[in-house]
Write a protein that holds these residues in place. Structure first.
Motif, PDB file in Angstrom:
ATOM      1  N   THR A 126       0.819  -1.225   0.000  1.00 25.73           N
ATOM      2  CA  THR A 126       0.000   0.000   0.000  1.00 25.73           C
ATOM      3  C   THR A 126       0.845   1.263   0.000  1.00 25.73           C
ATOM      4  N   ARG A 127       2.114   1.119   0.376  1.00 30.74           N
ATOM      5  CA  ARG A 127       3.042   2.247   0.522  1.00 30.74           C
ATOM      6  C   ARG A 127       2.528   3.274   1.532  1.00 30.74           C
ATOM      7  N   VAL A 128       1.704   2.810   2.458  1.00 33.03           N
ATOM      8  CA  VAL A 128       1.171   3.724   3.462  1.00 33.03           C
ATOM      9  C   VAL A 128       2.290   4.234   4.375  1.00 33.03           C
ATOM     10  N   ALA A 129       3.289   3.372   4.611  1.00 35.37           N
ATOM     11  CA  ALA A 129       4.476   3.782   5.365  1.00 35.37           C
ATOM     12  C   ALA A 129       5.640   3.754   4.388  1.00 35.37           C
ATOM     13  N   ASP A 130       5.931   4.901   3.797  1.00 36.16           N
ATOM     14  CA  ASP A 130       6.854   4.924   2.678  1.00 36.16           C
ATOM     15  C   ASP A 130       7.847   6.086   2.822  1.00 36.16           C
ATOM     16  N   PRO A 131       9.125   5.880   2.938  1.00 36.16           N
ATOM     17  CA  PRO A 131       9.797   4.586   2.870  1.00 36.16           C
ATOM     18  C   PRO A 131       9.848   3.925   4.250  1.00 36.16           C
ATOM     19  N   VAL A 132       9.676   2.606   4.233  1.00 39.09           N
ATOM     20  CA  VAL A 132       9.750   1.845   5.461  1.00 39.09           C
ATOM     21  C   VAL A 132      11.213   1.483   5.731  1.00 39.09           C
ATOM     22  N   LEU A 133      11.526   1.108   6.954  1.00 44.70           N
ATOM     23  CA  LEU A 133      12.866   0.691   7.324  1.00 44.70           C
ATOM     24  C   LEU A 133      13.374  -0.394   6.369  1.00 44.70           C
ATOM     25  N   GLN A 134      14.581  -0.227   5.853  1.00 47.17           N
ATOM     26  CA  GLN A 134      15.283  -1.171   4.979  1.00 47.17           C
ATOM     27  C   GLN A 134      14.734  -1.186   3.552  1.00 47.17           C
ATOM     28  N   GLN A 135      13.961  -0.190   3.180  1.00 43.44           N
ATOM     29  CA  GLN A 135      13.420  -0.110   1.828  1.00 43.44           C
ATOM     30  C   GLN A 135      14.401   0.586   0.891  1.00 43.44           C
ATOM     31  N   LEU A 136      14.498   0.068  -0.320  1.00 43.42           N
ATOM     32  CA  LEU A 136      15.268   0.757  -1.354  1.00 43.42           C
ATOM     33  C   LEU A 136      14.426   1.891  -1.932  1.00 43.42           C
ATOM     34  N   GLU A 137      15.093   2.909  -2.417  1.00 44.66           N
ATOM     35  CA  GLU A 137      14.370   3.991  -3.090  1.00 44.66           C
ATOM     36  C   GLU A 137      15.093   4.342  -4.387  1.00 44.66           C
ATOM     37  N   VAL A 160       3.060 -11.218  -4.337  1.00 41.04           N
ATOM     38  CA  VAL A 160       1.645 -11.187  -3.940  1.00 41.04           C
ATOM     39  C   VAL A 160       1.308  -9.755  -3.519  1.00 41.04           C
ATOM     40  N   GLN A 161       0.813  -8.969  -4.463  1.00 43.16           N
ATOM     41  CA  GLN A 161       0.518  -7.568  -4.171  1.00 43.16           C
ATOM     42  C   GLN A 161      -0.897  -7.354  -3.645  1.00 43.16           C
ATOM     43  N   ARG A 162      -1.767  -8.321  -3.899  1.00 40.87           N
ATOM     44  CA  ARG A 162      -3.121  -8.319  -3.348  1.00 40.87           C
ATOM     45  C   ARG A 162      -3.423  -9.707  -2.801  1.00 40.87           C
ATOM     46  N   PRO A 163      -4.175  -9.824  -1.735  1.00 40.75           N
ATOM     47  CA  PRO A 163      -4.444 -11.142  -1.156  1.00 40.75           C
ATOM     48  C   PRO A 163      -4.991 -12.148  -2.157  1.00 40.75           C
ATOM     49  N   GLU A 164      -5.856 -11.700  -3.070  1.00 40.76           N
ATOM     50  CA  GLU A 164      -6.501 -12.616  -4.011  1.00 40.76           C
ATOM     51  C   GLU A 164      -5.509 -13.263  -4.977  1.00 40.76           C
ATOM     52  N   GLN A 165      -4.336 -12.671  -5.121  1.00 39.28           N
ATOM     53  CA  GLN A 165      -3.344 -13.235  -6.032  1.00 39.28           C
ATOM     54  C   GLN A 165      -2.681 -14.495  -5.475  1.00 39.28           C
ATOM     55  N   LEU A 166      -2.830 -14.736  -4.189  1.00 38.74           N
ATOM     56  CA  LEU A 166      -2.147 -15.861  -3.556  1.00 38.74           C
ATOM     57  C   LEU A 166      -2.475 -17.181  -4.239  1.00 38.74           C
ATOM     58  N   PHE A 167      -3.733 -17.387  -4.603  1.00 39.96           N
ATOM     59  CA  PHE A 167      -4.160 -18.687  -5.115  1.00 39.96           C
ATOM     60  C   PHE A 167      -3.414 -19.054  -6.403  1.00 39.96           C
ATOM     61  N   SER A 168      -3.443 -18.174  -7.390  1.00 41.03           N
ATOM     62  CA  SER A 168      -2.790 -18.495  -8.664  1.00 41.03           C
ATOM     63  C   SER A 168      -1.268 -18.538  -8.517  1.00 41.03           C
ATOM     64  N   VAL A 186      12.444 -21.103  -6.414  1.00 40.71           N
ATOM     65  CA  VAL A 186      11.080 -20.614  -6.647  1.00 40.71           C
ATOM     66  C   VAL A 186      10.813 -19.545  -5.595  1.00 40.71           C
ATOM     67  N   THR A 187      10.589 -18.312  -6.047  1.00 39.05           N
ATOM     68  CA  THR A 187      10.515 -17.177  -5.134  1.00 39.05           C
ATOM     69  C   THR A 187       9.138 -16.529  -5.171  1.00 39.05           C
ATOM     70  N   ILE A 188       8.524 -16.415  -4.003  1.00 39.47           N
ATOM     71  CA  ILE A 188       7.271 -15.676  -3.843  1.00 39.47           C
ATOM     72  C   ILE A 188       7.549 -14.524  -2.892  1.00 39.47           C
ATOM     73  N   ALA A 189       7.583 -13.307  -3.417  1.00 43.51           N
ATOM     74  CA  ALA A 189       7.804 -12.125  -2.591  1.00 43.51           C
ATOM     75  C   ALA A 189       6.513 -11.751  -1.883  1.00 43.51           C
ATOM     76  N   LEU A 190       6.620 -11.478  -0.582  1.00 40.00           N
ATOM     77  CA  LEU A 190       5.436 -11.245   0.247  1.00 40.00           C
ATOM     78  C   LEU A 190       5.537  -9.896   0.957  1.00 40.00           C
ATOM     79  N   PRO A 191       4.853  -8.860   0.458  1.00 37.15           N
ATOM     80  CA  PRO A 191       4.834  -7.574   1.162  1.00 37.15           C
ATOM     81  C   PRO A 191       4.369  -7.759   2.601  1.00 37.15           C
ATOM     82  N   GLU A 192       5.001  -7.017   3.509  1.00 35.96           N
ATOM     83  CA  GLU A 192       4.720  -7.255   4.929  1.00 35.96           C
ATOM     84  C   GLU A 192       3.284  -6.943   5.312  1.00 35.96           C
ATOM     85  N   ASP A 193       2.644  -5.985   4.647  1.00 31.70           N
ATOM     86  CA  ASP A 193       1.242  -5.710   4.986  1.00 31.70           C
ATOM     87  C   ASP A 193       0.320  -6.769   4.408  1.00 31.70           C
ATOM     88  N   VAL A 194       0.618  -7.241   3.207  1.00 32.84           N
ATOM     89  CA  VAL A 194      -0.237  -8.249   2.578  1.00 32.84           C
ATOM     90  C   VAL A 194      -0.199  -9.555   3.365  1.00 32.84           C
TER      91      VAL A 194
END
Length: 642
Positions: A126-137, A160-168, A186-194
């Protein structure tokens, strides 16, 4: 449709716990556990989900603690290889440096064609806390993060940028993870808020699901062409790679070579395809191969590659195949590897299925008696050379206690080990010496990571191997050989072994520097520059002549709580090393054996070459000499294998 309200992390953990790999009659959990180091990026997501799973059912998704994120992936790779790619472990890390630490492990998994599931955390979607600790810019692209670095290192990557994307995403990831032609990191990146967001999860997504390993048979036209080529060959040779073992094809391979008399050389990953004393086994092939394998392969008019990537070490940088009319039959489940080096005879098939079909189609065919005699003579000659190299060394001529050389050290460990024990190694001079000298007596007994040859893999990888064996109910010992250079890179998983009571035997070889690169440095005319562990000379601004550093690696290991056996130099070092390995094997806990070695005692020459470019111009005489030798060797390279 029945659903359950869960967070993304909770749903992912339960989904992974219910995935099963099926390979013929074998059915096992694809992801039987998760390694993790928690930070602000995953503690409230996957950390909470793993805690909840542990409370509800400790067997659902066991959590394993680690001390380094790179080492987590190494453990997963070691686990996967001992399970012949049917199972692996997941690894979760926090954002920023935690995720970045897994990059080396991802590259290693992909290079070795071994499955590893990576779950690096990402910054807020959501980038609600932007930039967060350890984030690249990046001003030009605010969406680029550390996890994007996994893209070129992974066989599969998604975020997984939205919860609904998890399934596919989860289903697509599992397909690649269990596909023998596609597998790797095999890499699945998981945003901390999601990770912490909730969604309605269909029960069908969480239900047990089976993934059947594909074992394709060769196509008829390709099989017929291969059979014709083999029947017409006068000096065929077979190069066995890791695909033989991942397919469980070692028994079929043995039947094939016993029926045809065709000799076998193995790659690093293919060690164990045949036992060392089998009449058709020539030993390792290529840059670190034996004279038996390299001499026969040099004259071969047909090379049958089975499950090999044909790396530069296997082909001796394209110098090992010297017959101008040589042809290649490449058996591989992955088309990318089957077509390597211009082969016109690819068999895109599972190793076990292809070898079975070839054996049936070649019924009654056998190599001529003169070739069989030559094979036996070359094997006997190399075995005698290896006997001498592996024997305990004698004291120096002046009577001083001589340091043990690496070949004699390998011989001592070999004599003290049991046939089913697993030797683990990855980097330095040890892989080359083991490829020539370690006498493999079990299909799973040789575990050398040499696609990425990653310093620091050894202890973590050995821990993963032992985890994998325990999961199979197999109590054989794991013996890790590691030089001081690799040990200093990544040794902290010793604490993990102690914490979980996982028993491994570690033989730590003290060379006071980078022994392998030191030797290579000499061959390219750089005189071991920068490879010694010594005090810095403030006058010459180098590390060439100072005293050895007083680093006590045995004390370092002891500080982790592991049992340590220190062996002082002396003429009976080989005998005492044998005794120490036997004592370590008899113990119920992990043991590290520390021994000083002479880095200038080399394994016997196997007549292989490795292309490492030498400076074209130089003011150093040593480099000028090395350049002349390099140009002579380079003349043996074939521009194309066909």
């Amino acid at each position: 449709m029945t659903t359950r309200r869960m967070t993304v992390a909770q749903a992912l953990v339960e989904f992974l716990a219910n995935q099963w790999t099926v390979d013929g009659d074998v059915r096992e959990r694809t992801i039987p556990g998760m390694l993790g180091i928690f930070g602000h990026g995953n503690v409230a997501g996957l950390g909470q989900a793993l805690k909840q799973a542990n409370v509800q059912d400790p067997t659902l998704m066991p959590y394993y603690q680690a001390r380094n994120e790179q080492a987590m992936v190494h453990q997963a790779v070691g686990f996967a290889r001992i399970h012949r790619r049917r199972a692996t472990l997941a690894s979760t890390a926090s954002v920023g440096p935690g995720a970045a630490n897994m990059l080396t492990g991802a590259a290693l998994a992909t290079a070795n064609r071994l499955p590893a599931l990576l779950l690096p955390s990402d910054t807020f979607a959501t980038r609600v806390a932007d930039p967060v600790l350890q984030q690249l810019e990046h001003p030009h692209d605010l969406g680029i993060q550390v996890t994007d670095a996994f893209r070129p290192l992974s066989r599969f990557f998604d975020r997984v940028q939205r919860p609904e994307q998890l399934f596919s995403i989860a289903l697509a990831a599992m397909r690649v993870l269990t596909d023998p032609a596609e597998t790797g990191a095999v890499t699945i990146a998981l945003p901390e808020d999601v990770q912490a967001e909730a969604l309605d999860v269909p029960e069908e997504f969480l239900a047990p699901r089976e993934w059947h390993v594909r074992r394709p048979a060769p196509e008829g036209w390709a099989l017929a062409a291969a059979v014709d080529a083999i029947r017409g060959a006068q000096r065929p040779v077979l190069v066995a790679g890791g695909g033989v073992l991942y397919s469980g094809a070692e028994n079929v391979l043995r039947a094939f070579v016993e029926a045809t008399g065709i000799p076998v050389g193995t790659t690093q990953a293919g060690g164990g395809s045949l036992n060392w004393d089998h009449p058709q086994y020539l030993g390792g092939v290529g840059a670190t191969g034996t004279t038996a394998a390299n001499r026969i392969t040099a004259q071969a008019d047909l090379v049958i590659g089975v499950g090999t990537r044909y790396s530069d070490f296997t082909t001796a940088s394209r110098t090992v195949f010297q017959n101008p009319d040589v042809r290649f039959v490449n058996v591989n489940v992955a088309p990318f590897d089957a077509y390597k080096h211009g082969s016109q005879l690819p068999l895109i098939a599972d190793a076990r299925e292809a070898l079975t079909a070839l054996t049936d189609a070649l019924a009654g065919h056998r190599v001529h008696s003169g070739y069989a005699t030559w094979i036996a003579e070359e094997k006997a000659e190399w075995d005698a050379v290896a006997d001498d190299a592996l024997a305990p060394a004698t004291p120096g001529p002046d009577g001083r206690p001589a340091l043990i050389g690496q070949p004699a050290l390998i011989g001592a460990v070999q004599r003290a080990s049991d046939p089913r024990d697993v030797v683990v190694q990855a980097a330095g001079s040890l892989p080359g010496d083991l490829h020539k000298l370690w006498r493999v007596r079990d299909p799973l007994g040789y575990h050398v990571e040499y696609a990425f040859s990653c310093m620091g893999y050894e202890i973590a990888g050995g821990l993963g191997v032992k985890r994998g064996l325990e999961a199979l109910g197999d109590d054989r010992d794991v013996i890790v050989l590691v030089g001081d250079g690799s040990y200093l890179m990544l040794h902290t998983e010793l604490a993990t072994a102690v914490a979980e009571g996982i028993k491994i035997v570690v033989v730590l070889i003290q060379n006071h520097g980078y022994a392998s690169i030191g030797h290579l440095s000499e061959t390219v005319g750089s005189q071991r520059y920068g490879t010694r562990y010594r005090y810095r000379d403030d006058a010459e601004l180098n590390f060439e002549r100072g005293d050895f550093l007083p680093v006590d690696l045995a004390a370092n290991a002891r500080s982790f709580g592991i049992d340590v056996i220190e062996l002082a130099p002396g003429p009976d070092a080989a005998t005492r090393l044998e005794d120490a390995v036997r004592a370590a094997k008899a113990s119920t806990t992990s043991t590290l054996i520390h021994i000083d070695s002479d880095p200038f005692v080399y394994a016997p020459d196997g007549e292989g070459w490795w292309d490492v470019p030498v400076a074209e111009v130089s003011e150093l005489e040593s480099t000028q000499t090395a350049r002349a030798d390099y140009l002579d060797q380079q003349k043996q390279q074939r521009p194309l294998l066909g």
